[in-house]
Design an enzyme around this catalytic site. Structure first.
Site, PDB file in Angstrom:
ATOM      1  N   SER A 101       0.808  -1.224   0.000  1.00 33.15           N
ATOM      2  CA  SER A 101       0.000   0.000   0.000  1.00 33.15           C
ATOM      3  C   SER A 101       0.841   1.274   0.000  1.00 33.15           C
ATOM      4  CB  SER A 101      -0.922   0.018   1.225  1.00 33.15           C
ATOM      5  OG  SER A 101      -1.805  -1.079   1.212  1.00 33.15           O
ATOM      6  N   HIS A 149     -12.456  -0.380  16.252  1.00 31.98           N
ATOM      7  CA  HIS A 149     -13.178  -1.547  16.764  1.00 31.98           C
ATOM      8  C   HIS A 149     -12.696  -1.766  18.192  1.00 31.98           C
ATOM      9  CE1 HIS A 149     -15.197  -5.298  17.104  1.00 31.98           C
ATOM     10  NE2 HIS A 149     -14.203  -6.092  16.777  1.00 31.98           N
ATOM     11  N   GLU A 161     -31.609 -18.982  -6.476  1.00 32.78           N
ATOM     12  CA  GLU A 161     -32.680 -18.731  -5.503  1.00 32.78           C
ATOM     13  C   GLU A 161     -32.181 -18.529  -4.082  1.00 32.78           C
ATOM     14  OE1 GLU A 161     -35.563 -17.980  -6.459  1.00 32.78           O
ATOM     15  OE2 GLU A 161     -35.192 -18.529  -8.540  1.00 32.78           O
TER      16      GLU A 161
END
Length: 334
Positions: free
Chosen positions: A55, A110, A229
């Site tokens: 990153s 968190h 489904e």
């Protein structure tokens, strides 16, 4: 609805962060959004990453100063720890703790490592939490569009007497004050978050999908129909509930589907399921789950890796992988 614990931009003072450096440790989903939103709010930001982090180039290309984690923690007057839960305690001891000076504000998104005492901050620092209730890409996009994502905030330790205002300013700086900033505690955020993940959003939903898929396939139906489904169309229902609530979803589906929902749903999620949910919550509240997860990581995650491998071989994954190739609008990389 209570209003004494909900804050907006008008209640926050971003000048509380002026003259301070905010160190954002991590540049993943949340990290990039926090760092860029704060930067665009006029806050001095540095990003802390490992030297080999993939990153690093992204953060630098976005105009952010990138330092190693220990250097960023030392530079920051406010340090937001946005590393994986299972890594935070180890990185805290090795690279963060020595750089947290008295008077600093230590933030988390968190409550896990603080609530379950994996990290024990020194007494002279403020400890708070800012937890956006949305993924990082949404936090960033909403900010860029002049809006915001609701955030939870909490103060665990107020050494300076100014922790509440600082945490509120941070939450506003990432855009939370444009929507709502709701005050809570580390305990309540952590325990409700873990419960939601385990019993409903991840554990409950994924197991419900697999059980429905298996029921249809074992009854002789085409696995492709079972996939559509029981899994594919789940997004339609989840999006409707997200946008309109449960009754709004029911209004938007057919009368046949709504009647089946209200007359059959409680057979699936009945007393046994609710008892299992209560047991899951008890294990979270007692710390049993936290101890199990911490022990799993200390043992190298062998059981975790095995469960991942077994799950990836389920028929619903194989069928789904093939069917998703026919849907070019999907991002199939993960």
């Amino acid at each position: 609805m209570r209003t004494d614990d909900i804050f907006y931009d008008k209640d926050a003072d971003l000048s509380k962060l002026q003259g301070k450096t905010v160190a954002v440790l991590g540049y993943g989903s949340q990290g990039h959004a926090h760092a860029l939103n704060l930067k665009d709010s006029g806050v001095d930001v540095v990003v802390g990453l490992r030297p080999d982090s993939a990153s690093r180039a992204k953060a630098e290309a976005a105009g952010l100063e990138v330092l190693e984690i220990a250097d960023a923690a030392s530079r920051g007057d406010v340090v937001m720890v946005l590393l994986p839960d299972e890594k935070q305690a180890e990185v805290w001891e090795a690279e963060i703790a020595d750089g947290i000076a008295p008077g600093s504000l230590l933030l988390f998104a968190h409550g896990f490592t603080i609530h379950f005492e994996q990290i024990l901050p020194p007494p002279g620092v403020d400890v708070g939490m800012v937890a956006p209730k949305g993924p990082g890409h949404l936090v960033r996009r909403q900010y860029e569009e002049g809006r915001g994502v609701p955030c939870l905030m909490a103060v665990h330790q107020d050494a300076s007497g100014d922790a509440h205002d600082l945490v509120l300013a941070y939450a506003a700086g990432i855009g939370g004050g444009r929507a709502a900033i709701i005050e809570t505690t580390f305990k309540d955020e952590c325990e409700t978050d873990l419960f939601g993940e385990q019993a409903v959003l991840c554990g409950g939903a994924s197991e419900l999908v697999r059980a429905g898929f298996e029921t249809l396939v074992e009854a002789g139906y085409d696995p492709r129909l079972a996939y559509f489904e029981c899994l594919h169309e789940l997004k339609l229902i989840a999006d409707l509930m997200y946008e309109k609530g449960i009754q709004g979803m029911r209004y938007s589906i057919s009368n046949t589907a709504e009647y089946g929902d209200m007359t059959r749903g409680k057979r699936v999620i009945g007393k046994e399921s609710r008892a299992a949910m209560k047991q899951i919550l008890d294990q979270i509240q007692s710390g049993e789950f936290a101890k199990e997860w911490i022990a799993e990581n200390r043992a190298g995650g062998e059981s975790f890796d095995r469960m991942r491998e077994e799950a990836s071989g389920h028929q619903v994954e194989e069928i789904g992988g093939e069917l998703r190739k026919t849907m070019p609008w999907l991002d199939t990389d993960f």
